[in-house]
Each structure stands twice: as structure tokens, then as C-alpha cells.
Design a protein around this motif. Structure first.
Motif, PDB file in Angstrom:
ATOM      1  N   GLU A   1     -61.820  22.447 -55.973  1.00 23.39           N
ATOM      2  CA  GLU A   1     -60.786  21.326 -56.505  1.00 23.39           C
ATOM      3  C   GLU A   1     -59.486  21.761 -56.463  1.00 23.39           C
ATOM      4  O   GLU A   1     -58.732  20.969 -55.837  1.00 23.39           O
TER       5      GLU A   1
ATOM      6  N   PRO B   1     -62.631  12.223 -49.209  1.00 26.25           N
ATOM      7  CA  PRO B   1     -63.417  13.560 -49.248  1.00 26.25           C
ATOM      8  C   PRO B   1     -64.512  14.117 -48.486  1.00 26.25           C
ATOM      9  O   PRO B   1     -65.665  14.562 -48.785  1.00 26.25           O
TER      10      PRO B   1
ATOM     11  N   TRP C   1     -65.108  17.722 -48.395  1.00 28.36           N
ATOM     12  CA  TRP C   1     -65.380  18.093 -50.122  1.00 28.36           C
ATOM     13  C   TRP C   1     -66.965  17.822 -50.231  1.00 28.36           C
ATOM     14  O   TRP C   1     -67.684  18.585 -50.708  1.00 28.36           O
ATOM     15  N   LEU C   2     -67.490  16.489 -49.872  1.00 26.44           N
ATOM     16  CA  LEU C   2     -68.744  16.410 -49.908  1.00 26.44           C
ATOM     17  C   LEU C   2     -69.771  17.075 -49.114  1.00 26.44           C
ATOM     18  O   LEU C   2     -70.609  17.476 -49.223  1.00 26.44           O
TER      19      LEU C   2
ATOM     20  N   ASP D   1     -71.078  20.223 -50.444  1.00 26.38           N
ATOM     21  CA  ASP D   1     -71.936  19.981 -51.392  1.00 26.38           C
ATOM     22  C   ASP D   1     -73.443  19.452 -50.580  1.00 26.38           C
ATOM     23  O   ASP D   1     -74.454  19.339 -51.503  1.00 26.38           O
TER      24      ASP D   1
ATOM     25  N   HIS E   1     -73.988  17.402 -48.231  1.00 25.12           N
ATOM     26  CA  HIS E   1     -74.103  16.062 -47.318  1.00 25.12           C
ATOM     27  C   HIS E   1     -73.624  15.933 -46.057  1.00 25.12           C
ATOM     28  O   HIS E   1     -72.679  16.500 -45.674  1.00 25.12           O
TER      29      HIS E   1
ATOM     30  N   LEU F   1     -62.070  14.407 -58.185  1.00 25.61           N
ATOM     31  CA  LEU F   1     -63.237  15.256 -56.958  1.00 25.61           C
ATOM     32  C   LEU F   1     -64.204  15.764 -57.691  1.00 25.61           C
ATOM     33  O   LEU F   1     -65.337  15.601 -57.192  1.00 25.61           O
ATOM     34  N   ARG F   2     -64.394  16.337 -58.953  1.00 20.77           N
ATOM     35  CA  ARG F   2     -65.426  16.635 -59.590  1.00 20.77           C
ATOM     36  C   ARG F   2     -66.425  15.600 -59.692  1.00 20.77           C
ATOM     37  O   ARG F   2     -67.608  15.626 -59.753  1.00 20.77           O
TER      38      ARG F   2
ATOM     39  N   THR G   1     -66.647  12.696 -58.157  1.00 21.14           N
ATOM     40  CA  THR G   1     -67.130  12.340 -57.053  1.00 21.14           C
ATOM     41  C   THR G   1     -68.388  13.275 -56.634  1.00 21.14           C
ATOM     42  O   THR G   1     -69.541  12.674 -56.013  1.00 21.14           O
ATOM     43  N   ARG G   2     -68.104  14.522 -56.464  1.00 21.68           N
ATOM     44  CA  ARG G   2     -69.144  15.348 -56.095  1.00 21.68           C
ATOM     45  C   ARG G   2     -70.390  15.182 -56.975  1.00 21.68           C
ATOM     46  O   ARG G   2     -71.695  15.179 -56.499  1.00 21.68           O
ATOM     47  N   THR G   3     -70.337  15.190 -58.361  1.00 21.58           N
ATOM     48  CA  THR G   3     -71.218  14.839 -59.176  1.00 21.58           C
ATOM     49  C   THR G   3     -72.061  13.623 -59.089  1.00 21.58           C
ATOM     50  O   THR G   3     -73.396  13.851 -59.044  1.00 21.58           O
TER      51      THR G   3
ATOM     52  N   SER H   1     -74.285  13.965 -56.000  1.00 21.87           N
ATOM     53  CA  SER H   1     -75.125  15.001 -56.047  1.00 21.87           C
ATOM     54  C   SER H   1     -76.843  14.385 -56.313  1.00 21.87           C
ATOM     55  O   SER H   1     -77.781  15.006 -55.981  1.00 21.87           O
TER      56      SER H   1
END
Length: 595
Positions: free
Chosen positions: A4, A392, A395-396, A399, A401, A582-583, A585-587, A590
Motif C-alpha cells: 500500500e 486499482p 493492486w488487485l 492479489d 484477480h 487500498l487495504r 478494497t483488497r480485503t 478477496s
């Protein structure tokens, strides 16, 4: 490793400005608000002038100006000879005489109540004398808010854009000429809505003033270049029928345009008064600027795996990188970014982007798929590095995706007709589904692991999507619209929102067109978990839009999370908030992969 902090702390150049002689380019860097200068020919390395924003050049190219909260500064391009003038400075323009600066600022107000009918926040045109520090306010454009000023090359006459109020949604722009030496004013008539980017250029018939605005006669839709020959006074649309969209104008009649997933520099042809392509630019470009003769240019530009940098050189190219503000990003392994081209159900040609997880290819699919819808609606996804809290994609993708970034109708890059083809929540929604279904059919996306999200208009489309179908397993509504009628009443761009929504609500007893286009009308059908995020001080899309959907989802016992960021407007700017977003969004997404 992509963290992040890596995303949030990356330094990016903004608003490059080339010197009139074409030797230097100044630019800002954000976050941090610093100003830098570099030589166009790469012989002079980049040099930081200091804290500040909004650099501009003196007409003789000897000095670069920039401003801080309560001061205007001036320094030589090579360094040294720093001078400063105290006083709050907003929009400003150094004039050709080298000792006068136009400053646009409101009159001081001692009234505490906000009175709509009083013009207390109107910006007035003022002339700052750099020798004495005195400020003169000519008695011109009284009762109108001065928006923008551009000086004729060589000095003298000013083109001035005004409107009735400082309201961003104002629909009354007018164009004037003002001679600061004599005080003479000449009216050039009503300008098109959302006029800006005033530029002088010389045609075969003498001087012209051109600007970018919403294509007449509407107040919502694609942009156009409007041109006024001073010998005629008529405001002519020079981009009618073109399959590109103008972004900004600069010296020499040069225009930056959006062209599909790419950008380009065009020039106004003096003979035909039409745009002609001069230099294609791959990816996304911002803020075209040119030397006085239009021979040398600079832009900020980004490609799929290259962060935004300033590029400069001859207008025919090649342009050379002149900034390197985020070298750490070159050590990151990015996900493969692929250009997409496909057709809508009615045959309309569409484009977009697909980002895969780092180190993966299509053959490793199917993946969980997150569709990110751009804002606007008059926005677009270009083939740029998509690394930001409201874009993002990488960013995603990091993870696990796959990310689909569609350009449905209503956006820019394909001309005015594309931007006005269809109704919000209807044709553009079908365009999104067509792209998602295509990626499922191709084995890229898992139909049981779909997510959707976006910011502003993208947030609206995410809220719309989950009220139309249960196909999505997670959604993000960022600064999004839930009710068009309420937005027309409370948003700072009320008239524009009424045009998008189709009505306001005060036309009479409903139902109204905006009810059919508003996600709140379908809240009882939502089953998808929704992450709602919004800035507490957002005046573009007020917080009430998020609160409305939040209360509806709570009423129907739908899983959701409602996050409000204090002090934030339509864009989230504070570092701690961006990291948190950002955190989250990713969570949130997920869950598509079972975590």
C-alpha cells in the motif's frame, strides 16, 4: 514487493509547462507539492525549486513562477535570483511585459452568512505590479466570476472567460477581450458550456481564440474545440464528426486528444480550420504544453507498465523522458496488460483492457474477475499503468484477480456521437455485460467469482449492477450515485446531473425518469455484499448519496460496509486514508477467492 505504501507514496509529475523558447520544462510533483525544472534537450538535469504548485514561465523564458499558500515566487531557470510576493494567489498568469501578473481572486468578505444572490466569492481580474507589489483591480466584468485568462502571443489583448457565479455547475460562460493598457472590453458572445483551455492561434484571416467545451447545444456529452475568429465573432465547432475527443489546447493551435486507448497531438490547420494529427502517443497523455512557436512540446504520459513521466521534444517527435520521479516502480513485476476490442449487442465497436495476475497468462484461467468501471461518465481507460486507489487494477491483480476495464458508450476517445449514444444504466450496462460474458466464454473469467467496482460514475455503475443481477459476489461503490434526483438538488454540478438522470423531481408528481435510472430504486433486489466508501466533505457527489444506499441496505439486511473518510472531498487525498482504502478494497474482493 507491491505494498500500500508503494502505491500511495509514488511521486508523480503533474502539469508540465514548457518555456516559450522551448529550452526548459517545469512541472509539479505530487504528493509533496514540489516544483522542478529540467532542460528539454536533456543537457540540464532535473532540479527541484522547492515547495509549491502551478509553475508558469515569464514571456522571456528567463524565470519560472510558482506559488505556495500565501506567496507567489519567481526564480531563474538555472537557479538563483529568487523573489517572492506575499498574498494569497490562486489562478495567475505572468504577462509579456515581464512586470505584470494577472491574478484571479475574490474580494474579501466580512459576511458570515452565505447569501446565494450576493457575488462575494466571485473571482475578480487583478493586475499585480511586480516592481511595487501593488495590485490594481480594473472595474471590468462586474457581477461576473472570472474563470480563465489567456494573453495574445506577443502581449497586449487578453481573452477572458467569465460566468455568472463561481458555481462549478454554472451554465452561463461568456467570452470577452480585454486590453489592460486601455481598459477596453469587447464582447465575443456566449461560450459553450464547461468552456476552458483558452488559447490564441493565428489563422490566414488573423487572430482566433479557441477553447474546449461540451459539444453544443447540450450540457452533457463529448467535448469539442470551439473557435472564434476575431473578424467574425461566431463560435464554430472545429471537431464535429471527428472520432477523437479534445482534452486541452496550447500554443500554436496544438491540441491533445483522446484516441481510443491512446492519445495524440493534433494541430489546427489555418487553411481548413480542422484538426490534423501531428504525433500519435501510445497510452495516456495529460497536459500538453508547447513553446511559443509550437515547435517544441511536453506532456506527461504513462504506458501499460510505465509510470507517469514528463516527455519533451520536437512536436513531430521523438519525445524524450525528462522526469524520473518513481524509479522504484520499475522493480515491480506487473500483471500482463492486454488491449481488448469487441462489439456491443447492437454492433457498436468497443474497447477496454484486461490485466492478469503477475506471472500469469490466459491459459492459467479461469480467474476471479473484478470489473472496474471508469468515472465520468465522460472518462475512459487508456493503456496506462493503472495503479491508484480509484484505478486499482494492478493492486488487485497482485492479489490473484483478473481485472476487466471496459470503455462502454458514454465515455471519451471515440468522438461526440459515442459519448451520447445511449442512456445511463441501459446501453452502457449492456456493454459491460457483453465484455464480461466474452471473457467468461474465452475461459479467462470464472462466472461464479465475479466482482465489480468503481468511483464516481463507476461507483454508480457498481450500485446499479448489484440491483440488476445477483451475478456479482462483491461490489465496491466509491463516491457513487444512488439517486439522480437528489444529486441534481445537492451536487455542485446539478444541471449536468439532471441531464444525466433525465429529471430532477420538481417537475411534478412522479414517477420521474431519474427514478428508473437510480440504483436506490432497486435496493430491495440487492443481495451482493457492497463496500461503500465516501469522503465526508464531497461536494461533487455529496455524502447523502452513500447514506441513502447504506440505510436501504441496512433496512433489507444486506451485508455491506459503510466507510466515511473525514475531511475528504470527491478525491481521497490523505495518506492514511488512501492506505486504508487500498487495504479495504483488497480485503473486500478477496472473498472472490474464498479468503
Amino acid at each position: 514487493m507491491l505494498t500500500e505504501e508503494t502505491v500511495v507514496d509514488a511521486q508523480m509529475p503533474v502539469v508540465p509547462v514548457i518555456s516559450p523558447d522551448g529550452r526548459w520544462v517545469a512541472y509539479g510533483v505530487m504528493p509533496g507539492k514540489t516544483v522542478w525544472v529540467a532542460g528539454v534537450d536533456a543537457n540540464a538535469p532535473s532540479r527541484k525549486l522547492g515547495k509549491g504548485i502551478d509553475p508558469k514561465w515569464s514571456a522571456d523564458s528567463q524565470y519560472v513562477y510558482f506559488r505556495t499558500e500565501a506567496q507567489l515566487h519567481r526564480e531563474r531557470a538555472e537557479g538563483g535570483d529568487r523573489r517572492s510576493w506575499k498574498g494569497e494567489v490562486g489562478t495567475y498568469l505572468p504577462l509579456a511585459d515581464s512586470y505584470t501578473v494577472v491574478v484571479l481572486s475574490p474580494d474579501p468578505s466580512e459576511s458570515d452568512p452565505w447569501v446565494w444572490s450576493e457575488a462575494g466569492n466571485h473571482s475578480r481580474l487583478r493586475l499585480l505590479d511586480l516592481r511595487s507589489g501593488a495590485v490594481k483591480t480594473p472595474e471590468v466584468f462586474l457581477g461576473r466570476h472570472v474563470v480563465e485568462v489567456a494573453e495574445r502571443p506577443g502581449g497586449g489583448m487578453l481573452a477572458v472567460l467569465t460566468q455568472e457565479s463561481a458555481d462549478p455547475g454554472e451554465l452561463t460562460p461568456r467570452l470577452h477581450l480585454f486590453d489592460p493598457a486601455t481598459g477596453e472590453v469587447r464582447e465575443l458572445g456566449a461560450a459553450a458550456v464547461s468552456a476552458g483551455s483558452l488559447t490564441w492561434w493565428e489563422g490566414a484571416d488573423g487572430w482566433h481564440v479557441a477553447y474546449v467545451a461540451t459539444t453544443p447545444p447540450g450540457i452533457a456529452g463529448g467535448n469539442a474545440v470551439l473557435d472564434v475568429a476575431l473578424t467574425e465573432g461566431e463560435h464554430r465547432n472545429l471537431t464535429e464528426g471527428l472520432p477523437v475527443c479534445p482534452l486541452n489546447l496550447t500554443s500554436g493551435g496544438l491540441t491533445l486528444v483522446a484516441n481510443g486507448l491512446d492519445s495524440a497531438i493534433h494541430r489546427l490547420d489555418p487553411a481548413t480550420r480542422r484538426l490534423v494529427e501531428v504525433l500519435p502517443l501510445r497510452g495516456l497523455a495529460w497536459w500538453l504544453t508547447a513553446s511559443a512557436d509550437g515547435a517544441t512540446v511536453a506532456v506527461a504520459r504513462s504506458e501499460a507498465h510505465e509510470a507517469r513521466s514528463v516527455f519533451a521534444g520536437p512536436v513531430q517527435g521523438p519525445l524524450v523522458r525528462r522526469s524520473d520521479t518513481a524509479p522504484e516502480l520499475r522493480t515491480i513485476e506487473w500483471g500482463a496488460q492486454e488491449r481488448l476490442s469487441y462489439r456491443a449487442k447492437d454492433g457498436l465497436e468497443l474497447d477496454g483492457l484486461l490485466v492478469l495476475p503477475p506471472g500469469k497468462s490466459r491459459k492459467d484461467g479461469p480467474f476471479s474477475l473484478v470489473t472496474i468501471v471508469h468515472g465520468g461518465p465522460y472518462g475512459r481507460w487508456a493503456d496506462q499503468l493503472l495503479l491508484h486507489h480509484y484505478e486499482p487494477a494492478q493492486w488487485l491483480a497482485a492479489d490473484g484477480h483478473a481485472i476487466f476495464l471496459p470503455n462502454p458508450r458514454g465515455g471519451q476517445g471515440h468522438g461526440h456521437a459515442f459519448a451520447t449514444n445511449g442512456t445511463l444504466g441501459r446501453e452502457e450496462w449492456h456493454d459491460l455485460l457483453t465484455g464480461i460474458d466474452l471473457l467468461i466464454e474465452q475461459g479467462v473469467a470464472d462466472p461464479d467469482r465475479l466482482g465489480i467496482g468503481g468511483y464516481s460514475h463507476g461507483g454508480y455503475m457498481a450500485a446499479w449492477a448489484v440491483g440488476q443481477t445477483d451475478r456479482f459476489k462483491a461490489a465496491l461503490m466509491g463516491a457513487g450515485i444512488s439517486d439522480w434526483g437528489m444529486l441534481a438538488a445537492t451536487g455542485e454540478l446539478g444541471a449536468f446531473e439532471a441531464a444525466h438522470g433525465g429529471s430532477t423531481g420538481w417537475e411534478g408528481v412522479g414517477p420521474h425518469p431519474h427514478d428508473e435510472r437510480s440504483p436506490i430504486s432497486y435496493a430491495s433486489k440487492i443481495r451482493t455484499p457492497v463496500l461503500i466508501v465516501h469522503g465526508a466533505k464531497d461536494t461533487n457527489v455529496p455524502l447523502s448519496q452513500a447514506e441513502f444506499l447504506h440505510r436501504a441496505l441496512r433496512s433489507f439486511d444486506v451485508e455491506h460496509e459503510f466507510v466515511v473518510y473525514p475531511r475528504e472531498g470527491h478525491n481521497i487525498v490523505e495518506r492514511i486514508h488512501r492506505i486504508d482504502l487500498l487495504r479495504r478494497t483488497r480485503t473486500w474482493f478477496s472473498r472472490l477467492n474464498g479468503s
